[in-house]
Design a protein around this motif. Structure first.
Motif, mmCIF file in Angstrom:
data_model
loop_
_atom_site.group_PDB
_atom_site.id
_atom_site.type_symbol
_atom_site.label_atom_id
_atom_site.label_comp_id
_atom_site.label_asym_id
_atom_site.label_seq_id
_atom_site.Cartn_x
_atom_site.Cartn_y
_atom_site.Cartn_z
ATOM 1 N N LYS A 70 0.835 -1.212 0.000
ATOM 2 C CA LYS A 70 0.000 0.000 0.000
ATOM 3 C C LYS A 70 0.866 1.257 0.000
ATOM 4 O O LYS A 70 0.490 2.279 -0.596
ATOM 5 N N SER A 71 2.036 1.204 0.696
ATOM 6 C CA SER A 71 2.904 2.387 0.732
ATOM 7 C C SER A 71 3.424 2.743 -0.653
ATOM 8 O O SER A 71 3.574 3.925 -0.998
ATOM 9 N N THR A 72 3.685 1.710 -1.477
ATOM 10 C CA THR A 72 4.143 1.975 -2.848
ATOM 11 C C THR A 72 3.051 2.647 -3.666
ATOM 12 O O THR A 72 3.290 3.604 -4.413
ATOM 13 N N VAL A 73 1.812 2.146 -3.513
ATOM 14 C CA VAL A 73 0.676 2.758 -4.217
ATOM 15 C C VAL A 73 0.494 4.205 -3.773
ATOM 16 O O VAL A 73 0.272 5.111 -4.592
ATOM 17 N N ALA A 74 0.606 4.461 -2.470
ATOM 18 C CA ALA A 74 0.433 5.823 -1.946
ATOM 19 C C ALA A 74 1.513 6.755 -2.481
ATOM 20 O O ALA A 74 1.239 7.915 -2.833
ATOM 21 N N SER A 75 2.782 6.265 -2.558
ATOM 22 C CA SER A 75 3.866 7.116 -3.054
ATOM 23 C C SER A 75 3.685 7.416 -4.541
ATOM 24 O O SER A 75 3.997 8.520 -5.003
ATOM 25 N N ILE A 125 0.756 7.649 -6.141
ATOM 26 C CA ILE A 125 -0.325 8.654 -6.229
ATOM 27 C C ILE A 125 0.188 10.027 -5.839
ATOM 28 O O ILE A 125 -0.128 11.040 -6.473
ATOM 29 N N LEU A 126 1.010 10.090 -4.765
ATOM 30 C CA LEU A 126 1.546 11.370 -4.318
ATOM 31 C C LEU A 126 2.460 11.984 -5.382
ATOM 32 O O LEU A 126 2.419 13.197 -5.619
ATOM 33 N N GLY A 136 2.799 15.264 -11.713
ATOM 34 C CA GLY A 136 2.058 14.914 -12.917
ATOM 35 C C GLY A 136 2.676 13.782 -13.702
ATOM 36 O O GLY A 136 2.423 13.649 -14.903
ATOM 37 N N THR A 137 3.492 12.972 -13.087
ATOM 38 C CA THR A 137 4.126 11.830 -13.747
ATOM 39 C C THR A 137 4.421 10.755 -12.714
ATOM 40 O O THR A 137 4.461 11.033 -11.515
ATOM 41 N N THR A 138 4.617 9.519 -13.236
ATOM 42 C CA THR A 138 4.959 8.408 -12.338
ATOM 43 C C THR A 138 6.327 7.834 -12.668
ATOM 44 O O THR A 138 6.725 6.822 -12.077
ATOM 45 N N ARG A 139 7.065 8.466 -13.556
ATOM 46 C CA ARG A 139 8.361 7.937 -13.929
ATOM 47 C C ARG A 139 9.379 8.203 -12.813
ATOM 48 O O ARG A 139 9.216 9.120 -11.989
ATOM 49 N N THR A 140 10.423 7.403 -12.807
ATOM 50 C CA THR A 140 11.470 7.550 -11.801
ATOM 51 C C THR A 140 12.421 8.667 -12.200
ATOM 52 O O THR A 140 12.971 8.664 -13.305
ATOM 53 N N PHE A 141 12.601 9.628 -11.321
ATOM 54 C CA PHE A 141 13.483 10.754 -11.609
ATOM 55 C C PHE A 141 14.941 10.311 -11.490
ATOM 56 O O PHE A 141 15.275 9.353 -10.767
ATOM 57 N N PRO A 142 15.857 10.998 -12.170
ATOM 58 C CA PRO A 142 17.291 10.663 -12.044
ATOM 59 C C PRO A 142 17.786 10.951 -10.621
ATOM 60 O O PRO A 142 17.344 11.885 -9.961
ATOM 61 N N ARG A 143 18.712 10.111 -10.188
ATOM 62 C CA ARG A 143 19.235 10.258 -8.830
ATOM 63 C C ARG A 143 20.134 11.497 -8.738
ATOM 64 O O ARG A 143 20.708 11.946 -9.737
#
Length: 282
Positions: free
Chosen positions: A3-8, A10-11, A17-24
């Motif tokens: 559930k924490s992954t789903v919440a993160s 959505i946040l 406005g995106t769900t992609r992983t940002f560069p570190r």
């Protein structure tokens, strides 16, 4: 998926406005959070553990890393390598005696403490300090003049001093020539103790402190103190760290304490007064 992954997820969609992983921001850490916590536990369990031993522990956890990585991880946790302080080795009897001494004098009034004349002997190096000195330098510059500490043959010699002080100030220091023995200690008491108490205006009813050195507890010394009606503070064994005069002897800012040593009227002994230092507060 937790559930924490789903919440993160959505946040992140609501905020960016995106769900992609940002560069570190940088390279991923070689040591995981779990590995860092394990190393911290090892250090707290055994503060004397070496970095090489910690490196072997990390290899056993299958998180092999360099010594510099382990050191940086410990620094992030607020742990730094320092030289261990030397303390007297105490037995259960010593600890009990120290606790009883503390409980006995815990409620002493300020007037009682101001009447205590603390005393001790110390050795002061005449040339430099008998301790380690650290310098910041570049590799290959160890023998540059600015990165070295000058020495002389046979250490430059030292001077043995007996001194005393109270809340009112410092007494008369005595330079001890040759080896200290019971006879010399009795002469120091005879020529300087009562005079120092008089100079500090402690009156006749003061309490004298001395440690449990064999010269101090010898029969001759006890007889002199008894004949002159001097009250001696009972002192627990192996307790040099409790003696406040140790802070007066200790070098300050890398410099030894300053003394003015002058011959007395008879010229048989060396006496004088400690130079006042406004930074030293008793």
């Amino acid at each position: 998926v937790p559930k924490s992954t789903v919440a993160s997820i959505i946040l992140k969609w609501k905020m960016f406005g995106t769900t992609r992983t940002f560069p570190r921001a940088g390279r991923p850490a070689k040591l995981s959070y779990r590995g860092r916590r394990a190393l911290v536990r090892e250090v707290k369990k055994n503060p004397k553990i070496t970095v090489a031993e910690l490196q072997r522990c990390s290899q056993e956890m299958r998180e092999s890393c360099r010594k510099s990585t382990i050191t940086a991880a410990l620094h992030q946790s607020g742990l730094y390598g320092r030289v261990a302080q030397r303390k007297p080795l105490l037995s259960a009897t010593h600890m009990k005696a120290r606790m009883e001494f503390a409980n006995t004098h815990l409620k002493d009034s300020k007037m009682v403490r101001n009447k205590i004349l603390w005393s001790d002997e110390t050795k002061i190096e005449l040339f430099g300090l008998n301790s380690k000195r650290y310098v910041w330098r570049h590799p290959g510059t160890a023998h540059h003049l600015s990165n070295t500490v000058p020495t002389v043959k046979h250490g430059g010699g030292s001077i043995m001093l007996w001194g005393c002080f109270s809340a009112a100030g410092t007494g008369r220091p005595v330079a001890i020539e040759g080896k200290m023995n019971v006879a010399k200690y009795r002469d120091i008491l005879d020529e300087n103790l009562l005079q120092s108490a008089q100079d500090l205006r402690l009156g006749r009813r003061f309490t004298f402190h001395q440690d449990n050195d064999p010269k101090h507890t010898a029969k001759i010394s006890k007889e002199w103190l008894h004949n002159n009606s001097v009250t001696v503070l009972e002192w627990p064994s192996r307790s040099p760290d409790l003696n406040p005069i140790e802070h007066l002897w200790r070098p300050k800012n890398g410099c030894p304490p300053t003394f003015t040593i002058q011959p007395d009227r008879t010229g048989e002994d060396l006496q004088g007064g400690m130079a006042e230092d406004p930074q030293i507060q008793v």
